[in-house]
Design an enzyme around this catalytic site. Structure first.
Site, PDB file in Angstrom:
ATOM      1  N   GLU A 112     -12.719  -2.222   2.558  1.00 25.14           N
ATOM      2  CA  GLU A 112     -13.302  -1.938   3.878  1.00 25.14           C
ATOM      3  C   GLU A 112     -14.411  -0.887   3.758  1.00 25.14           C
ATOM      4  OE1 GLU A 112     -10.358  -1.341   6.992  1.00 25.14           O
ATOM      5  OE2 GLU A 112      -9.645  -3.405   6.759  1.00 25.14           O
ATOM      6  N   GLU A 145      -6.225  -9.197   3.684  1.00 22.87           N
ATOM      7  CA  GLU A 145      -5.347  -8.511   4.654  1.00 22.87           C
ATOM      8  C   GLU A 145      -5.286  -9.363   5.911  1.00 22.87           C
ATOM      9  OE1 GLU A 145      -5.965  -4.306   5.456  1.00 22.87           O
ATOM     10  OE2 GLU A 145      -6.525  -3.971   3.360  1.00 22.87           O
ATOM     11  N   GLU A 161       0.846  -1.197   0.000  1.00 19.62           N
ATOM     12  CA  GLU A 161       0.000   0.000   0.000  1.00 19.62           C
ATOM     13  C   GLU A 161       0.882   1.248   0.000  1.00 19.62           C
ATOM     14  OE1 GLU A 161      -2.743   0.119   3.312  1.00 19.62           O
ATOM     15  OE2 GLU A 161      -3.860   1.781   2.425  1.00 19.62           O
ATOM     16  N   TYR A 168      -6.702  -9.063  11.508  1.00 17.16           N
ATOM     17  CA  TYR A 168      -5.355  -8.803  12.021  1.00 17.16           C
ATOM     18  C   TYR A 168      -5.192  -9.434  13.398  1.00 17.16           C
ATOM     19  CZ  TYR A 168      -4.361  -5.473   8.271  1.00 17.16           C
ATOM     20  OH  TYR A 168      -4.111  -4.903   7.053  1.00 17.16           O
TER      21      TYR A 168
HETATM   22  O1  AHR Z   1      -3.002  -2.526   6.203  1.00 20.18           O
HETATM   23  C1  AHR Z   1      -3.294  -1.287   6.769  1.00 20.18           C
HETATM   24  C2  AHR Z   1      -4.767  -0.921   6.674  1.00 20.18           C
HETATM   25  O2  AHR Z   1      -5.533  -1.848   7.394  1.00 20.18           O
HETATM   26  C3  AHR Z   1      -5.375  -0.957   5.293  1.00 20.18           C
HETATM   27  O3  AHR Z   1      -5.149   0.203   4.589  1.00 20.18           O
HETATM   28  C4  AHR Z   1      -6.838  -1.112   5.593  1.00 20.18           C
HETATM   29  O4  AHR Z   1      -7.536  -1.786   4.587  1.00 20.18           O
HETATM   30  C5  AHR Z   1      -6.869  -1.834   6.907  1.00 20.18           C
HETATM   31  O5  AHR Z   1      -7.670  -1.191   7.829  1.00 20.18           O
END
Ligand code: AHR
Length: 527
Positions: free
Chosen positions: A204, A331, A56, A274
């Site tokens: 998102e 992600e 990114e 995450y």
């Molecule tokens: O990976 C960092 C951020 O995490 C990304 O831009 C977003 O899609 C997510 O919230």
């Protein structure tokens, strides 16, 4: 998950320079973990894109970390660092997602074409509010894709763009006729269309991508997707932006409401999860210097990936029984409090042995769901979150996560094999317990059966008895990744503190027993 979204979301001592030799030992009934693999029952293919990456426009990720520009004193090809590209090629990066993330929904592709010096300067409002000079645009991104020999996953702007802008970007990239946009691409140096393997419609949407309701995004998906056209040979797989964490409603609603009869191209739904040591966004936990409480909580939170996938896939089995739509975890990775003294908007964090185990546990989970999980993207490639590589000016280091990716290369496009773990040990700390052993097996393209093992216990090694039905096995040959401490990591001064060592074992008295060190990953070919 976007950082501002506070509301949601025995000790065997092993020096990194030692060569590990697993000694085949006699079986002591009762304490041994047993793994049986059925080589006669091939399962789903583990799509190589499960090992995809995410780059990114964020912090020192794309700029500095990867792209330094053609005039840099750092050796580069078309602006991309030679050292970084060479390292990434070694892990066979199959797919790169770009340009975001949250950045994607503020990205206007026309800003990133034409003479570089004339491109508009914007502010990257999501990530540190720093200047975005648009030096890396469509052509530069595809230079990287060509250098890596990877496929491209381009994420379109739904949040602040228009259907016309999105449709025209796809036409610019893929047009093979004489349209003005295809000719503009040629004028900018690319004759043949770019191959866009995947195209994402927003990111998102429930958060940084527009704070939308699910129903609203679904209607917009249908609208935007209706205008995404490309020559047949260049039509990408279209990805809808889905849910995150425990929320299965996005997967369920999207797969129920984007109808085949509308002739809508819909190949995958995305999902983000995450790993946070504490599980809370306000204080996520440190990348280094953590205690065993956060070692186990991090691994436990990682293992949640299995049930999250399972719950989403259950919805898809109802809505898409023929499994046309993939579940793409585009992600994933660890997200810690940023490295002290660094820009909080740059999401720079160190990467330790713990991160390598997080990656390996996720790989084993993705393999187990290979039928639906056909693409994932770790966040992110360089200098951001759970990176493969960290850079400091002209220096680079390969992180423990990089080594996990490298060890798992044989699993790319391998055929998964059913595996049963019996008598698995529990690893406990305080009130938390997790299974000590995670494993996965597959037949790779070289014809061999590969086995990956993770020992989550940071204090005790584990003996694992291996049985392979349908195959005569005489030895296990491969590598192990471990270190002395839970947060062992590589630095620019000591870039090789954590790196894989050889790991070999052979059948003794008819049995193959592997002694996997504490806090370790082992990947072996069973020969
Ligand atoms: O990976 C960092 C951020 O995490 C990304 O831009 C977003 O899609 C997510 O919230």
């Amino acid at each position: 998950m976007f950082v501002l979204k506070a509301s949601i979301k025995a000790g065997i001592f092993c020096s990194a320079v030692l060569v590990f030799v697993a000694i085949a030992v006699p079986v002591f009934a009762g304490n041994q973990v047993s793994i049986s693999i059925d080589a006669k029952k091939p399962g789903s293919v583990i799509n190589k894109n499960v090992y995809g990456q995410f780059a990114e426009h964020l912090g020192r990720g794309v700029y500095e970390g990867m792209w330094v520009g053609p005039d840099s004193t750092i050796p580069n090809t078309k602006g991309w660092r030679n050292d970084v590209v060479a390292a990434l090629k070694k892990i066979h990066v199959p797919l790169v997602r770009w340009p975001g993330g949250c950045f994607a929904d503020e990205y206007h592709w026309r800003d990133g074409i034409g003479v570089r010096e004339n491109r508009p300067v914007k502010m990257n409002t999501n990530w540190g509010n720093v200047e975005e000079r648009n030096a890396v645009g469509t052509h530069e991104f595809f230079d990287l894709i060509d250098l890596l020999g990877a496929d491209a996953y381009v994420n379109g702007n739904l949040g602040s763009g228009t259907p016309q802008e999105m449709a025209e970007w796809l036409e610019y990239m893929t047009g093979d006729g004489k349209s003005t946009l295809a000719e503009l691409r040629r004028k900018n140096g690319r004759d043949k269309p770019f191959k866009v393997a995947f195209f994402g419609i927003g990111n998102e949407a429930w958060g940084c991508g527009g704070n939308m309701k699910l129903e609203h995004y679904t209607s917009l998906f249908n609208q935007y997707a209706s205008f995404l056209k490309a020559p047949k040979a260049y039509m990408p797989k279209i990805i809808a932006s889905g849910g995150h964490d425990d929320d299965t409603s996005w997967t369920e609603y999207l797969t129920r409401n984007i109808h085949e009869q509308w002739n809508m191209r819909f190949d995958g739904v995305s999902f983000h999860y995450y790993t946070l040591p504490t599980g809370t966004w306000e204080k996520k936990g440190k990348a280094l210097g953590f205690g065993e409480d956060q070692w186990i909580s991090t691994l436990k939170n990682t293992l949640r990936m299995d049930s999250l996938i399972r719950n989403n896939v259950a919805k898809m089995e109802v809505n898409d029984p023929k499994s046309k739509i993939a579940f793409n975890v585009d992600e994933w990775g660890t997200w810690y409090d940023v490295e002290p003294g660094t820009n909080p908007g740059f999401l720079y964090q160190q990467n330790s042995l713990r991160d390598a185990l997080v990656a390996a546990l996720n790989f084993n989970i993705f393999h187990a769901h290979a039928a639906r999980v056909r693409m994932t993207n770790i966040a992110q490639m360089v200098n951001v979150l759970q990176a493969m590589i960290l850079t400091d000016k002209d220096k680079i280091l390969l992180t423990p996560t990089y080594h996990a990716f490298e060890m798992y290369v044989p699993f790319q496009n391998a055929t998964s094999l059913p595996l049963t773990i019996s008598n698995n040990h529990e690893y406990s700390f305080g009130k938390t317990s997790i299974p000590a052993v995670s494993a996965s097996a597959a037949r790779a393209l070289d014809g061999k059966v590969y086995l990956s093992l993770v020992n989550t216990n940071p204090n005790e090694s584990v003996e694992i008895d291996i049985d392979v039905a349908g195959e005569k096995i005489e030895a296990a040959k491969g590598r192990v990744l471990t270190a002395k401490t839970m947060d062992a990591h590589n630095t620019f001064i000591r870039p090789q503190s954590v790196q894989p060592d050889n790991f070999n074992s052979s059948v003794k008295a008819g049995r193959l027993t592997l002694n996997v060190p504490a806090k370790a990953i082992v990947v072996v070919a069973l020969e």
